[in-house]
Design a protein around this motif. Structure first.
Motif, short mmCIF file in Angstrom:
data_model
loop_
_atom_site.label_atom_id
_atom_site.label_comp_id
_atom_site.label_asym_id
_atom_site.label_seq_id
_atom_site.Cartn_x
_atom_site.Cartn_y
_atom_site.Cartn_z
N MET A 31 29.65 44.01 34.97
CA MET A 31 30.96 43.41 34.81
C MET A 31 30.83 41.92 35.10
O MET A 31 30.32 41.54 36.15
N THR A 33 32.98 38.66 35.82
CA THR A 33 34.33 38.32 36.27
C THR A 33 34.45 36.81 36.39
O THR A 33 33.61 36.16 37.02
N SER A 34 35.50 36.26 35.79
CA SER A 34 35.75 34.83 35.83
C SER A 34 36.82 34.54 36.89
O SER A 34 37.81 35.27 37.00
N TYR A 35 36.60 33.47 37.64
CA TYR A 35 37.55 33.05 38.67
C TYR A 35 37.99 31.63 38.37
O TYR A 35 37.26 30.87 37.75
N ALA A 61 31.94 32.26 37.82
CA ALA A 61 31.97 33.66 37.44
C ALA A 61 30.88 34.40 38.21
O ALA A 61 29.93 33.80 38.71
#
Length: 89
Positions: A31, A33-35, A61
């Motif tokens: 996975m 995931t972008s922050y 990310a």
């Protein structure tokens, strides 16, 4: 964003702009995931025959195992890193 290797060989995942590479065995998934903030979309992707490049437009990310069984394989030295990870399995 789920990235899964549905192929028969190794798939290299490049996470940019960080220059991190991960190797997925056939059937494995991670996975991404972008922050932070992005304007239109969190990722841009480029697919090649044995590599997928994911650009995090937020500039931050992470890559993780969606089942949280273990961390994904990460290599900073190309395919040699994959061999070392595979031997430890």
């Amino acid at each position: 964003m789920l990235v899964q290797n549905d192929g028969e060989g190794l798939l290299e995942l490049w996470l940019e702009p960080f220059g991190q590479d991960y190797w997925l065995l056939p059937g494995e998934a991670v996975m991404v995931t972008s922050y932070g903030h992005w304007d239109d979309h969190p990722f841009e992707t480029i697919h090649e025959s044995d590599r997928i490049t994911v650009w995090a437009t937020s500039w931050f990310a992470t890559v993780s195992d969606p089942q949280r069984r273990r961390g994904p394989r990460r290599s900073t030295s190309g395919r040699r890193g994959v061999r070392a990870h595979r031997l430890r399995r």
